[in-house]
Scaffold this active site. Structure first.
Site, mmCIF file in Angstrom:
data_model
loop_
_atom_site.group_PDB
_atom_site.id
_atom_site.type_symbol
_atom_site.label_atom_id
_atom_site.label_comp_id
_atom_site.label_asym_id
_atom_site.label_seq_id
_atom_site.Cartn_x
_atom_site.Cartn_y
_atom_site.Cartn_z
ATOM 1 N N TYR A 187 20.480 66.521 -22.379
ATOM 2 C CA TYR A 187 20.180 67.531 -23.296
ATOM 3 C C TYR A 187 20.777 67.200 -24.866
ATOM 4 O O TYR A 187 21.834 67.870 -25.429
ATOM 5 C CB TYR A 187 20.695 68.856 -23.063
ATOM 6 C CG TYR A 187 19.833 69.575 -21.868
ATOM 7 C CD1 TYR A 187 18.559 70.032 -22.117
ATOM 8 C CD2 TYR A 187 20.163 69.210 -20.333
ATOM 9 C CE1 TYR A 187 17.746 70.658 -21.162
ATOM 10 C CE2 TYR A 187 19.226 69.780 -19.329
ATOM 11 C CZ TYR A 187 18.306 70.299 -19.683
ATOM 12 O OH TYR A 187 17.364 70.815 -18.822
ATOM 13 N N TYR B 255 17.500 79.141 -13.008
ATOM 14 C CA TYR B 255 17.250 77.723 -13.230
ATOM 15 C C TYR B 255 17.172 76.986 -11.878
ATOM 16 O O TYR B 255 17.859 77.408 -10.998
ATOM 17 C CB TYR B 255 18.532 77.301 -13.847
ATOM 18 C CG TYR B 255 18.438 75.711 -14.301
ATOM 19 C CD1 TYR B 255 17.779 75.213 -15.190
ATOM 20 C CD2 TYR B 255 19.208 75.093 -13.266
ATOM 21 C CE1 TYR B 255 17.752 73.815 -15.408
ATOM 22 C CE2 TYR B 255 19.060 73.523 -13.315
ATOM 23 C CZ TYR B 255 18.465 73.188 -14.457
ATOM 24 O OH TYR B 255 18.409 71.562 -14.534
ATOM 25 N N ASP C 38 17.599 78.463 -3.390
ATOM 26 C CA ASP C 38 18.257 77.431 -4.033
ATOM 27 C C ASP C 38 19.734 77.462 -4.004
ATOM 28 O O ASP C 38 20.321 78.138 -4.871
ATOM 29 C CB ASP C 38 17.713 77.379 -5.537
ATOM 30 C CG ASP C 38 18.420 76.224 -6.191
ATOM 31 O OD1 ASP C 38 19.165 75.655 -5.970
ATOM 32 O OD2 ASP C 38 17.711 75.967 -7.413
ATOM 33 N N LYS D 110 24.311 68.766 -4.851
ATOM 34 C CA LYS D 110 25.758 68.705 -5.751
ATOM 35 C C LYS D 110 26.829 68.326 -4.845
ATOM 36 O O LYS D 110 27.103 67.391 -4.559
ATOM 37 C CB LYS D 110 25.751 70.325 -6.590
ATOM 38 C CG LYS D 110 24.852 70.512 -7.701
ATOM 39 C CD LYS D 110 25.319 71.287 -8.658
ATOM 40 C CE LYS D 110 24.361 71.760 -9.732
ATOM 41 N NZ LYS D 110 24.489 70.612 -10.844
#
Length: 430
Positions: free
Chosen positions: A22, A150, A251, A280
């Protein structure tokens, strides 16, 4: 930051040739060089040490360079760092799958290993779509999700991120058109009138014939807003999925392995999804690895349909080195007093950060488990917060209106105090 010529040359090359997450290229804000890590400390290129408040984007739950994990990695490197998973198997993959089946919510029996969280979600979406194709219901090819969510940066996952407030609105015209319900009412302990659930049910009632699955981040909406919501919402969502015959995809990439105070956030609502993704913290933040789990019913339906396989296979799927690392991380977590550590971090974050809510310019402070969030009124102050925190010996990475921390579970108390002192100093400076 005063750098020696070697490091300055590295930073200069980086700015001209490397795209960071980003950012633009060339990057107008020089990246900060890192020499080494240890525990919850990062040694920067100028020799200074800072406390890591991000645990490498929420993944390094044991801090850096934990000796037990490092030894497992070294042992696996000597034996077999990698082998293709097509037609072959190996002990680290089998042992890791055993742990995931045992630890995740009941009913998740099948494990598909992937490269990253986004890919795991892509696989989950593909599984949901292929499930309905195999059942002869090809019209069920859309997804229902909630605002402020997200799920990743790949193509299918972008289509279930918030289309307005998310990071991918630029691609709205070319993404698959999915359905979005209002975000769950904010607040973990909220007494709700269930209007959010009613809005969700209205969409399911109207569109269930074309909905393959509902995707949801259990309890914590991560990069879409760092919002917490009540467990009862998740419980009712699961019941609605069963009522209207759609699959539920959980998720757990950001929330899995203890971050919220439960091993998996689904446990707050005592629900078991049809499909679940983890990533993660799976390897303790040491190597990239993720997994998609599903029920026996889902996998059997796909394998009894046409063409009888799940057509997905990453080159580095079930990488032995990553699997061995994940086993070491999971075993280390389960052998530790992680629940007490999370409770202690939560208490500290609430005590130290909550008073910031009284400041002008601060909208809200919220804490759950080892997650602390300071929401600002303005969205342009992130770089200033980050720079001031760094001056106070703390590394955080704000985005939009949110300055937040997700430290390692074993962060020493004095470093945790430095972390919150640095965040407070940064917010006060505004």
């Amino acid at each position: 930051m005063q750098l020696d010529p070697h490091w300055q040359a590295l930073i200069d090359f980086d700015q001209q040739h490397i795209w960071h997450p980003y950012t633009a290229s060339p990057n107008p804000i020089p990246p900060i060089g890192v020499k080494c890590t240890q525990g919850s400390l990062i040694t920067l290129a100028d020799g200074s040490e800072v406390v890591d408040g991000m645990s490498s984007w929420w993944a390094a739950i044991h801090g850096y360079n934990h000796p037990q994990i490092m030894q497992a990695m070294k042992d696996q490197i000597d034996q077999m760092p990698h082998i293709m998973f097509g037609g072959l198997t190996h002990e680290p993959a089998v042992e890791l799958a055993k742990r995931l089946v045992e630890l995740t919510p009941k009913g998740l029996e099948k494990v598909f290993f992937a490269d990253s969280g986004s890919v795991a979600m892509e696989v989950a979406i593909k599984i949901a779509l292929q499930y309905w194709i195999s059942r002869g219901q090809k019209r069920k090819n859309r997804l229902l999700t909630v605002r402020n969510g997200y799920h990743g940066d790949t193509f299918a996952t972008m289509a279930v991120c918030d289309p307005v407030n998310g990071m991918h609105h630029l691609f709205n015209d070319v993404l698959h058109k999915n359905l979005f319900a209002p975000a769950p009412e904010s607040g973990f302990d909220t007494e709700s009138d269930n209007r959010d659930i009613q809005a969700l049910e209205n969409l399911l009632q109207t569109h269930h014939f074309e909905i393959a699955a509902v995707t949801i981040e259990p309890i914590v909406q991560g990069a879409g807003g760092m919002r917490f919501y009540r467990p009862d919402y998740l419980k009712q969502l699961k019941a609605l999925c069963e009522k209207y015959d759609v699959l539920m995809i959980a998720d757990e990439i950001a929330t899995g392995f203890g971050r919220t105070g439960k091993l998996f956030a689904c446990e707050w609502a005592k629900v078991s999804p049809d499909i679940m993704c983890v990533g993660k913290a799976l390897t303790g933040g040491n190597l990239t690895l993720a997994a998609t789990l599903c029920t026996e019913n889902v996998s059997r339906t796909i394998c009894e349909g046409e063409p009888g396989i799940l057509a997905h296979g990453p080159t580095f799927m079930a990488n032995p080195l990553a699997c061995a690392t994940a086993i070491a991380s999971i075993d280390l977590l389960l052998a530790s007093p992680w629940q007490q550590r999370i409770a202690d971090i939560e208490h500290h974050l609430k005590t130290e950060l909550s008073p910031l809510a009284e400041l002008d310019g601060v909208t809200e402070v919220r804490v759950l488990g080892a997650i602390g969030v300071v929401e600002l009124e303005r969205s342009d102050l992130g770089p200033k917060v980050q720079a001031t925190a760094l001056e106070n010996g703390v590394w955080i990475r704000p985005f939009g209106k949110l300055a937040y921390t997700m430290p390692a579970f074993n962060i020493p108390s004095e470093q945790l105090q430095t972390l919150t002192d640095g965040i407070k100093a940064a917010i006060h400076s505004l």
